[in-house]
Scaffold this motif. Sequence first.
Motif, mmCIF file in Angstrom:
data_model
loop_
_atom_site.group_PDB
_atom_site.id
_atom_site.type_symbol
_atom_site.label_atom_id
_atom_site.label_comp_id
_atom_site.label_asym_id
_atom_site.label_seq_id
_atom_site.Cartn_x
_atom_site.Cartn_y
_atom_site.Cartn_z
ATOM 1 N N HIS A 58 0.797 -1.225 0.000
ATOM 2 C CA HIS A 58 0.000 0.000 0.000
ATOM 3 C C HIS A 58 0.830 1.276 0.000
ATOM 4 O O HIS A 58 0.414 2.271 -0.589
ATOM 5 N N PHE A 59 1.977 1.266 0.673
ATOM 6 C CA PHE A 59 2.717 2.518 0.860
ATOM 7 C C PHE A 59 4.120 2.507 0.267
ATOM 8 O O PHE A 59 4.678 3.575 0.019
ATOM 9 N N GLY A 60 4.710 1.347 0.071
ATOM 10 C CA GLY A 60 6.073 1.284 -0.445
ATOM 11 C C GLY A 60 7.026 2.028 0.464
ATOM 12 O O GLY A 60 6.933 1.940 1.687
ATOM 13 N N ASP A 61 7.924 2.791 -0.140
ATOM 14 C CA ASP A 61 8.917 3.524 0.662
ATOM 15 C C ASP A 61 8.477 4.952 0.968
ATOM 16 O O ASP A 61 9.270 5.756 1.446
ATOM 17 N N GLN A 62 7.211 5.270 0.726
ATOM 18 C CA GLN A 62 6.691 6.616 0.961
ATOM 19 C C GLN A 62 6.126 6.756 2.379
ATOM 20 O O GLN A 62 5.598 5.793 2.934
ATOM 21 N N PRO A 63 6.223 7.935 2.971
ATOM 22 C CA PRO A 63 5.618 8.160 4.294
ATOM 23 C C PRO A 63 4.102 7.958 4.221
ATOM 24 O O PRO A 63 3.479 8.247 3.208
ATOM 25 N N GLY A 109 -3.477 6.765 10.664
ATOM 26 C CA GLY A 109 -4.896 6.574 10.395
ATOM 27 C C GLY A 109 -5.509 5.445 11.189
ATOM 28 O O GLY A 109 -5.353 5.367 12.409
ATOM 29 N N ASN A 110 -6.180 4.527 10.486
ATOM 30 C CA ASN A 110 -6.876 3.443 11.167
ATOM 31 C C ASN A 110 -6.040 2.171 11.304
ATOM 32 O O ASN A 110 -6.577 1.107 11.606
ATOM 33 N N LEU A 111 -4.731 2.260 11.114
ATOM 34 C CA LEU A 111 -3.882 1.088 11.320
ATOM 35 C C LEU A 111 -3.809 0.776 12.805
ATOM 36 O O LEU A 111 -3.696 1.671 13.640
ATOM 37 N N ASP A 112 -3.882 -0.490 13.151
ATOM 38 C CA ASP A 112 -3.926 -0.925 14.539
ATOM 39 C C ASP A 112 -2.615 -0.612 15.265
ATOM 40 O O ASP A 112 -1.537 -1.003 14.809
ATOM 41 N N ALA A 113 -2.716 0.077 16.410
ATOM 42 C CA ALA A 113 -1.535 0.470 17.184
ATOM 43 C C ALA A 113 -0.780 -0.745 17.712
ATOM 44 O O ALA A 113 0.455 -0.761 17.726
ATOM 45 N N GLY A 114 -1.506 -1.761 18.126
ATOM 46 C CA GLY A 114 -0.847 -2.966 18.630
ATOM 47 C C GLY A 114 -0.014 -3.650 17.572
ATOM 48 O O GLY A 114 1.127 -4.048 17.808
ATOM 49 N N VAL A 163 9.363 -0.139 10.900
ATOM 50 C CA VAL A 163 8.541 1.059 10.700
ATOM 51 C C VAL A 163 9.038 2.126 11.665
ATOM 52 O O VAL A 163 9.132 1.881 12.873
ATOM 53 N N ILE A 164 9.384 3.291 11.120
ATOM 54 C CA ILE A 164 9.937 4.364 11.945
ATOM 55 C C ILE A 164 9.148 5.657 11.725
ATOM 56 O O ILE A 164 8.390 5.770 10.761
ATOM 57 N N ALA A 165 9.357 6.595 12.624
ATOM 58 C CA ALA A 165 8.701 7.897 12.505
ATOM 59 C C ALA A 165 9.248 8.620 11.276
ATOM 60 O O ALA A 165 10.449 8.590 11.012
ATOM 61 N N ALA A 166 8.359 9.290 10.547
ATOM 62 C CA ALA A 166 8.765 9.999 9.332
ATOM 63 C C ALA A 166 8.924 11.493 9.589
ATOM 64 O O ALA A 166 9.208 12.240 8.668
ATOM 65 N N LEU A 171 2.929 10.567 10.990
ATOM 66 C CA LEU A 171 3.486 10.004 9.764
ATOM 67 C C LEU A 171 4.549 8.966 10.092
ATOM 68 O O LEU A 171 5.420 9.197 10.928
ATOM 69 N N LEU A 172 4.461 7.841 9.402
ATOM 70 C CA LEU A 172 5.396 6.730 9.553
ATOM 71 C C LEU A 172 5.981 6.399 8.192
ATOM 72 O O LEU A 172 5.439 6.797 7.162
#
Length: 116
Positions: free
Chosen positions: A58-63, A67-72, A82-85, A97-98
């Motif tokens: 869905h996102f590739g290497d782009q920030p 959104g609705n992605l599960d925090a757990g 996955v790191i902070a962008a 942004l990640l």
Amino acid sequence: MLKHRGFPGRLPGTDFQFTIRRANPRGVTAITRRERFKDRKPADRRADIAFMQALWEHFGDQPFERGNLDAGRLSWLFGREVIAAEEDFDPESYDALLVIDEAVARASFPDAFEDF
């Protein structure tokens, strides 16, 4: 809260959740780094691989916005694959942004990148 249309809601055939349906009325669940120990169950490992594959598709290497992605589920990958962008990252924001650290993700989950 941004809803990522087309993103799988869960790992098929399991209760491993990838997205949430609505914002938490008691406050946003923070994303924290969780340690993955070597004795994790195979089903947990499959969920990590499937989630990483869905993120990459869905996102590739782009920030991307949390959104609705599960925090757990994000927490199992956060701080490694996955790191902070952004510098002023707020782990309790649906707008945070990640970005995928591709080199680390490919090393950790080579099976998630087989088709690419």
